[in-house]
Design a protein around this motif. Structure first.
Motif, PDB file in Angstrom:
ATOM      1  N   LYS A 146       0.836  -1.213   0.000  1.00 24.12           N
ATOM      2  CA  LYS A 146       0.000   0.000   0.000  1.00 24.12           C
ATOM      3  C   LYS A 146       0.867   1.259   0.000  1.00 24.12           C
ATOM      4  N   HIS A 147       1.947   1.233   0.764  1.00 23.01           N
ATOM      5  CA  HIS A 147       2.829   2.396   0.845  1.00 23.01           C
ATOM      6  C   HIS A 147       3.608   2.601  -0.450  1.00 23.01           C
ATOM      7  N   VAL A 148       3.994   1.507  -1.094  1.00 27.01           N
ATOM      8  CA  VAL A 148       4.714   1.622  -2.370  1.00 27.01           C
ATOM      9  C   VAL A 148       3.769   2.166  -3.436  1.00 27.01           C
ATOM     10  N   ARG A 149       2.523   1.706  -3.432  1.00 23.23           N
ATOM     11  CA  ARG A 149       1.539   2.260  -4.373  1.00 23.23           C
ATOM     12  C   ARG A 149       1.333   3.754  -4.112  1.00 23.23           C
ATOM     13  N   HIS A 150       1.294   4.111  -2.839  1.00 21.76           N
ATOM     14  CA  HIS A 150       1.123   5.523  -2.476  1.00 21.76           C
ATOM     15  C   HIS A 150       2.295   6.364  -3.012  1.00 21.76           C
ATOM     16  N   VAL A 151       3.506   5.824  -2.940  1.00 19.03           N
ATOM     17  CA  VAL A 151       4.678   6.521  -3.496  1.00 19.03           C
ATOM     18  C   VAL A 151       4.499   6.697  -5.001  1.00 19.03           C
ATOM     19  N   GLY A 152       4.034   5.641  -5.686  1.00 17.63           N
ATOM     20  CA  GLY A 152       3.778   5.750  -7.126  1.00 17.63           C
ATOM     21  C   GLY A 152       2.727   6.797  -7.434  1.00 17.63           C
ATOM     22  N   PRO A 175      16.986  -4.756  -4.944  1.00 15.90           N
ATOM     23  CA  PRO A 175      17.507  -6.054  -5.405  1.00 15.90           C
ATOM     24  C   PRO A 175      16.659  -6.627  -6.548  1.00 15.90           C
ATOM     25  N   ALA A 176      17.302  -7.369  -7.427  1.00 16.49           N
ATOM     26  CA  ALA A 176      16.635  -7.904  -8.616  1.00 16.49           C
ATOM     27  C   ALA A 176      15.438  -8.786  -8.273  1.00 16.49           C
ATOM     28  N   VAL A 177      15.471  -9.443  -7.132  1.00 13.28           N
ATOM     29  CA  VAL A 177      14.367 -10.314  -6.712  1.00 13.28           C
ATOM     30  C   VAL A 177      13.071  -9.515  -6.544  1.00 13.28           C
ATOM     31  N   LEU A 178      13.184  -8.276  -6.104  1.00 10.27           N
ATOM     32  CA  LEU A 178      11.995  -7.455  -5.828  1.00 10.27           C
ATOM     33  C   LEU A 178      11.708  -6.416  -6.903  1.00 10.27           C
ATOM     34  N   ALA A 179      12.629  -6.210  -7.832  1.00  9.33           N
ATOM     35  CA  ALA A 179      12.501  -5.099  -8.777  1.00  9.33           C
ATOM     36  C   ALA A 179      11.212  -5.173  -9.584  1.00  9.33           C
ATOM     37  N   ALA A 180      10.843  -6.349 -10.070  1.00  6.78           N
ATOM     38  CA  ALA A 180       9.624  -6.465 -10.875  1.00  6.78           C
ATOM     39  C   ALA A 180       8.384  -6.152 -10.037  1.00  6.78           C
ATOM     40  N   SER A 181       8.332  -6.659  -8.812  1.00  6.50           N
ATOM     41  CA  SER A 181       7.171  -6.406  -7.945  1.00  6.50           C
ATOM     42  C   SER A 181       7.064  -4.926  -7.589  1.00  6.50           C
ATOM     43  N   VAL A 182       8.184  -4.307  -7.241  1.00  2.25           N
ATOM     44  CA  VAL A 182       8.177  -2.880  -6.894  1.00  2.25           C
ATOM     45  C   VAL A 182       7.754  -2.050  -8.102  1.00  2.25           C
ATOM     46  N   THR A 183       8.265  -2.407  -9.278  1.00  2.00           N
ATOM     47  CA  THR A 183       7.888  -1.684 -10.497  1.00  2.00           C
ATOM     48  C   THR A 183       6.386  -1.783 -10.733  1.00  2.00           C
ATOM     49  N   GLY A 184       5.830  -2.985 -10.576  1.00  5.49           N
ATOM     50  CA  GLY A 184       4.387  -3.165 -10.753  1.00  5.49           C
ATOM     51  C   GLY A 184       3.576  -2.331  -9.773  1.00  5.49           C
ATOM     52  N   LEU A 185       4.009  -2.301  -8.518  1.00  7.26           N
ATOM     53  CA  LEU A 185       3.292  -1.512  -7.506  1.00  7.26           C
ATOM     54  C   LEU A 185       3.372  -0.020  -7.806  1.00  7.26           C
ATOM     55  N   LEU A 186       4.545   0.441  -8.231  1.00  8.66           N
ATOM     56  CA  LEU A 186       4.686   1.858  -8.577  1.00  8.66           C
ATOM     57  C   LEU A 186       3.809   2.224  -9.755  1.00  8.66           C
ATOM     58  N   LEU A 187       3.779   1.348 -10.761  1.00 11.51           N
ATOM     59  CA  LEU A 187       2.945   1.622 -11.937  1.00 11.51           C
ATOM     60  C   LEU A 187       1.463   1.601 -11.575  1.00 11.51           C
ATOM     61  N   GLU A 188       1.067   0.701 -10.675  1.00  6.92           N
ATOM     62  CA  GLU A 188      -0.326   0.693 -10.199  1.00  6.92           C
ATOM     63  C   GLU A 188      -0.646   2.001  -9.486  1.00  6.92           C
ATOM     64  N   GLY A 189       0.260   2.442  -8.643  1.00  5.69           N
ATOM     65  CA  GLY A 189       0.038   3.697  -7.933  1.00  5.69           C
ATOM     66  C   GLY A 189      -0.019   4.884  -8.853  1.00  5.69           C
ATOM     67  N   ALA A 190       0.786   4.844  -9.918  1.00  5.28           N
ATOM     68  CA  ALA A 190       0.787   5.934 -10.888  1.00  5.28           C
ATOM     69  C   ALA A 190      -0.352   5.782 -11.892  1.00  5.28           C
ATOM     70  N   ALA A 191      -1.208   4.753 -11.700  1.00  2.00           N
ATOM     71  CA  ALA A 191      -2.363   4.474 -12.558  1.00  2.00           C
ATOM     72  C   ALA A 191      -1.944   4.116 -13.972  1.00  2.00           C
ATOM     73  N   ARG A 192      -0.810   3.440 -14.109  1.00  5.00           N
ATOM     74  CA  ARG A 192      -0.348   2.954 -15.409  1.00  5.00           C
ATOM     75  C   ARG A 192      -0.081   1.462 -15.285  1.00  5.00           C
ATOM     76  N   LYS A 193      -1.032   0.644 -15.595  1.00  6.91           N
ATOM     77  CA  LYS A 193      -0.885  -0.817 -15.451  1.00  6.91           C
ATOM     78  C   LYS A 193      -0.456  -1.437 -16.765  1.00  6.91           C
TER      79      LYS A 193
END
Length: 193
Positions: A146-152, A175-193
């Motif tokens: 939720k907080h990562v989406r809020h940042v996005g 880290p590469a293990v989390l990069a895809a998940s963090v990117t997805g959350l940021l894009l969701e927060g920025a309303a770009r899925k």
């Protein structure tokens, strides 16, 4: 003497601001270094000792006479108010609404530290630095999604338009293990899925 007393109160407020800022300073900041930590310790000593010391030196007459228009109790209240105000401004306490709503806990896990720090960030890069520094696991990331989406959402204009560019930016910090998940959350927060 009046000028010295007021300067001491103002200096206490400014130094308290710097101490508060150090709690949310980015990883590469001067305040996160050993020298910065020593400087912060000196700031705290100045804040706590300078105004009361000046009050004790001020006598009834002479060059160091206490100003007649300034009450000692008022001066003490001004010093405490300037110090508290500087500290709270440095912490950016007005951005901690979610923190106070959820309650103060003594949980020192990486996910709790990340959540608390993400509320206070000033940029997307600072948020990514926090996520990389706290060494979260995939399970931890689910808890603070939720907080990562809020940042996005807050920094939507700093999230690159293309998914590949967004992933590249995130992978520089996280880290590469989390990069895809963090990117997805940021894009969701920025309303770009």
């Amino acid at each position: 003497m009046y000028g010295m007393l007021i300067a001491a109160v103002v200096l206490s407020g400014v130094l308290a601001y710097l101490v508060g800022y150090a709690f949310r300073a980015p990883g590469g900041s001067f305040f996160r270094s050993m020298t910065g930590g020593l400087a912060l310790a000196m700031f705290v000593l100045v804040i706590l000792l300078l105004p009361p010391t000046l009050m004790s030196f001020a006598g009834d007459g002479g060059l160091l006479a206490w100003p007649s228009g300034l009450d000692r109790g008022l001066y003490r209240a001004l010093w405490i108010a300037a110090t508290a105000g500087g500290l709270l401004a440095g912490l950016r306490v007005w951005r901690m609404r979610d923190f106070f709503r959820r309650g103060i806990t003594l949980d020192e896990s990486p996910v709790s530290r990340a959540e608390a720090q993400l509320l206070l960030v000033d940029s997307l890069e600072e948020a990514l630095s926090i996520l990389g520094r706290e060494k979260l696991t995939a399970k931890d990331l689910q808890h603070c999604a939720k907080h990562v989406r809020h940042v996005g959402n807050r920094f939507w204009n700093q999230v690159p338009e293309r998914k590949a560019d967004a992933y590249k930016l995130v992978a520089e910090h996280v880290p590469a293990v989390l990069a895809a998940s963090v990117t997805g959350l940021l894009l969701e927060g920025a309303a770009r899925k």
